[in-house]
Design a protein around this motif. Structure first.
Motif, PDB file in Angstrom:
ATOM      1  N   VAL A  23       0.824  -1.206   0.000  1.00  0.00           N
ATOM      2  CA  VAL A  23       0.000   0.000   0.000  1.00  0.00           C
ATOM      3  C   VAL A  23       0.865   1.266   0.000  1.00  0.00           C
ATOM      4  N   VAL A  24       2.006   1.220   0.654  1.00  0.00           N
ATOM      5  CA  VAL A  24       2.853   2.409   0.764  1.00  0.00           C
ATOM      6  C   VAL A  24       3.384   2.881  -0.579  1.00  0.00           C
ATOM      7  N   ALA A  25       3.424   2.005  -1.566  1.00  0.00           N
ATOM      8  CA  ALA A  25       3.952   2.387  -2.879  1.00  0.00           C
ATOM      9  C   ALA A  25       3.127   3.500  -3.518  1.00  0.00           C
ATOM     10  N   SER A  26       1.867   3.611  -3.155  1.00  0.00           N
ATOM     11  CA  SER A  26       1.004   4.637  -3.747  1.00  0.00           C
ATOM     12  C   SER A  26       1.421   6.044  -3.349  1.00  0.00           C
ATOM     13  N   TRP A  27       2.107   6.221  -2.217  1.00  0.00           N
ATOM     14  CA  TRP A  27       2.538   7.565  -1.820  1.00  0.00           C
ATOM     15  C   TRP A  27       4.048   7.735  -1.738  1.00  0.00           C
ATOM     16  N   LEU A  28       4.807   6.690  -2.046  1.00  0.00           N
ATOM     17  CA  LEU A  28       6.267   6.818  -2.100  1.00  0.00           C
ATOM     18  C   LEU A  28       6.656   7.306  -3.494  1.00  0.00           C
ATOM     19  N   LYS A  29       6.654   8.613  -3.663  1.00  0.00           N
ATOM     20  CA  LYS A  29       6.887   9.234  -4.969  1.00  0.00           C
ATOM     21  C   LYS A  29       8.224   9.971  -4.994  1.00  0.00           C
ATOM     22  N   GLN A  30       8.751  10.135  -6.183  1.00  0.00           N
ATOM     23  CA  GLN A  30      10.023  10.830  -6.376  1.00  0.00           C
ATOM     24  C   GLN A  30       9.997  12.192  -5.681  1.00  0.00           C
ATOM     25  N   GLY A  31      11.064  12.485  -4.961  1.00  0.00           N
ATOM     26  CA  GLY A  31      11.199  13.767  -4.288  1.00  0.00           C
ATOM     27  C   GLY A  31      10.748  13.780  -2.847  1.00  0.00           C
ATOM     28  N   LEU A  32      10.003  12.768  -2.411  1.00  0.00           N
ATOM     29  CA  LEU A  32       9.514  12.729  -1.036  1.00  0.00           C
ATOM     30  C   LEU A  32      10.690  12.488  -0.088  1.00  0.00           C
ATOM     31  N   PHE A  33      10.795  13.297   0.960  1.00  0.00           N
ATOM     32  CA  PHE A  33      11.818  13.100   1.981  1.00  0.00           C
ATOM     33  C   PHE A  33      11.251  12.185   3.043  1.00  0.00           C
ATOM     34  N   VAL A  34      11.942  11.097   3.352  1.00  0.00           N
ATOM     35  CA  VAL A  34      11.449  10.105   4.306  1.00  0.00           C
ATOM     36  C   VAL A  34      12.474   9.836   5.399  1.00  0.00           C
ATOM     37  N   GLU A  35      11.946   9.455   6.552  1.00  0.00           N
ATOM     38  CA  GLU A  35      12.756   8.946   7.651  1.00  0.00           C
ATOM     39  C   GLU A  35      12.461   7.454   7.731  1.00  0.00           C
ATOM     40  N   LEU A  36      13.491   6.643   7.673  1.00  0.00           N
ATOM     41  CA  LEU A  36      13.334   5.189   7.645  1.00  0.00           C
ATOM     42  C   LEU A  36      13.978   4.555   8.871  1.00  0.00           C
TER      43      LEU A  36
END
Length: 131
Positions: free
Chosen positions: A56-69
């Motif tokens: 499901v997360v793939a729908s909002w993991l878009k180029q340019g998004l800054f994430v903390e993993l």
């Protein structure tokens, strides 16, 4: 282990030979240092990441998004197209928190984690216990 970075392209979903889905994405991690001459040198490392809990997360993991993993480093090995053995590292992600970026509707995305039945829950709705 925690890492922060910006997605270099939209996440993709692939399946293993057993049918298990995995979300794959790459983040760019920027850093820098001063060299002996006192000049600032910027560096960028590219880290391959995998998220196995839900696609499901793939729908909002878009180029340019800054994430903390949050997750751990794992090794992988394969045979290249030329027949030579290859090896690499992957960051096996267990938690993804979008911080800020250019992905659409970032404000609507919350910090999610998965339960045992793979449903997403907002982390703010848990009991707050660290275990």
């Amino acid at each position: 282990m925690n890492i922060n970075g910006r997605l270099t392209k939209d996440a993709t979903v692939s399946k293993t030979t057993t049918g298990k889905e995995v979300v794959n994405f790459t983040i760019a991690v920027n850093d820098g240092y001063k060299n002996k001459q006192g000049e600032w040198v910027d560096t960028t490392e590219f880290i391959d990441c995998a998220f196995w809990r839900t696609s499901v997360v793939a729908s909002w993991l878009k180029q340019g998004l800054f994430v903390e993993l949050y997750g751990q480093i794992s090794t992988r090995a394969w045979i290249g197209k030329d027949g030579a053995p290859q090896a690499g590292l992957t960051f096996s992600t267990s938690s993804i928190k979008p911080a800020w970026g250019t992905a659409s509707k970032v404000d609507a995305v919350q910090d999610y984690k998965t339960t045992e039945n793979n449903s997403l829950v907002n982390e703010d709705q848990t009991d707050g216990l660290p275990f």
